[in-house]
Design an enzyme around this catalytic site. Structure first.
Site, short mmCIF file in Angstrom:
data_model
loop_
_atom_site.label_atom_id
_atom_site.label_comp_id
_atom_site.label_asym_id
_atom_site.label_seq_id
_atom_site.Cartn_x
_atom_site.Cartn_y
_atom_site.Cartn_z
N GLY A 281 0.82 -1.20 0.00
CA GLY A 281 0.00 0.00 0.00
C GLY A 281 0.85 1.25 0.00
N GLN B 243 3.12 10.03 0.93
CA GLN B 243 4.41 9.33 1.03
C GLN B 243 5.33 9.62 -0.15
OE1 GLN B 243 2.38 5.34 1.98
NE2 GLN B 243 4.34 5.24 3.06
N CYS C 36 6.13 0.27 7.19
CA CYS C 36 5.70 1.41 6.38
C CYS C 36 6.87 1.84 5.51
CB CYS C 36 5.27 2.55 7.31
SG CYS C 36 4.78 4.05 6.43
N LEU C 37 6.58 2.13 4.25
CA LEU C 37 7.64 2.55 3.33
C LEU C 37 8.23 3.91 3.73
CD1 LEU C 37 6.10 1.47 -0.11
CD2 LEU C 37 7.79 0.25 1.26
N HIS D 108 -4.21 1.51 7.54
CA HIS D 108 -2.86 2.10 7.53
C HIS D 108 -2.76 3.22 6.49
CE1 HIS D 108 1.72 1.58 7.67
NE2 HIS D 108 1.51 2.38 6.64
N GLU D 109 -3.24 2.94 5.28
CA GLU D 109 -3.09 3.93 4.19
C GLU D 109 -4.00 5.14 4.40
OE1 GLU D 109 -0.55 3.62 2.46
OE2 GLU D 109 -0.22 1.52 2.95
N HIS E 80 -2.66 7.65 6.70
CA HIS E 80 -1.66 8.55 6.10
C HIS E 80 -2.31 9.86 5.61
CE1 HIS E 80 2.25 6.61 6.04
NE2 HIS E 80 1.75 5.49 5.56
ZN ZN Z 1 2.74 3.71 5.60
#
Ligand code: ZN
Length: 196
Positions: free
Chosen positions: A48, A53, A110-111, A152-153, A156
């Site tokens: 995701g 991000q 998380c990226l 999670h997304e 953000h």
């Molecule tokens: Zn993330």
């Protein structure tokens, strides 16, 4: 072309993202951002990605959980987590509602917090309303891992990172996670709460 993944500490990750108008969604720049987000997610690979991000303060998320990503995980864990493949989803201006209040605790990463993992409690079932990438409304219910990724997304988009919701004592490096915890089912995660 791949996009730069902004890391924790960048102000854009702590802002509330802007709604995308239908006009803006149809613009070439927005559609290209979506394409590049897909390339960037697949390259990493991750399941995701949210527009903040990649430095875009917009309410856009993408999700894709390929079967190939599940290969190294035990079938029992996948079943417990309710993890099934999710075909690519592009969601614009998503609104999430928790439909079952019971939560499950599993590790996530998380990226934008590259190199770390932690246990995060998340609702097991959610309902999402959004627009797809062409501006058409979509609504669906998701459970298990898909519901976790969505939470999670969509977090953000309001400047929330998993570290705001994690079990703080479970925070660890990805190297240790891969070595010791990547196959951890809920019984093992419970023990972590009591580790002194
Ligand atoms: Zn993330």
């Amino acid at each position: 072309m791949l996009l730069q993944l902004y890391q924790a500490g960048e102000p854009v990750l702590r802002k509330t993202a802007k709604k995308v108008t239908k006009v803006a969604l149809n613009q070439a720049h927005t559609q290209q951002t979506i394409e590049l987000m897909i390339d960037t997610l697949r390259d990493h690979p991750g399941v995701g990605l949210a527009a903040p991000q990649v430095g875009e303060n917009l309410q856009i998320i993408i999700i894709e959980d390929k079967k190939a990503y599940h290969k190294k995980l035990p079938a029992m864990l996948l079943k417990e987590q309710g993890r099934k493949p999710v075909p690519l989803q592009v969601l614009v201006n998503p609104i999430l509602k928790v439909t079952k209040s019971d939560t499950k605790q599993y590790f996530e990463g998380c990226l934008s917090i590259n190199g770390y993992r932690a246990v995060v409690p998340r609702a097991f079932e959610v309902e999402v309303r959004a627009l797809d990438r062409t501006g058409q409304p979509v609504a669906f219910t998701a459970s298990g891992w898909h519901a976790r990724i969505l939470q999670h997304e969509i977090d953000h988009l309001t400047g929330i990172l998993y570290t705001d919701r994690m079990q703080v004592r479970s925070f660890m490096t990805e190297a240790i996670f891969n070595k010791k915890w990547s196959k951890a089912a809920s019984a093992m995660i419970k023990k972590l709460d009591h580790t002194a």
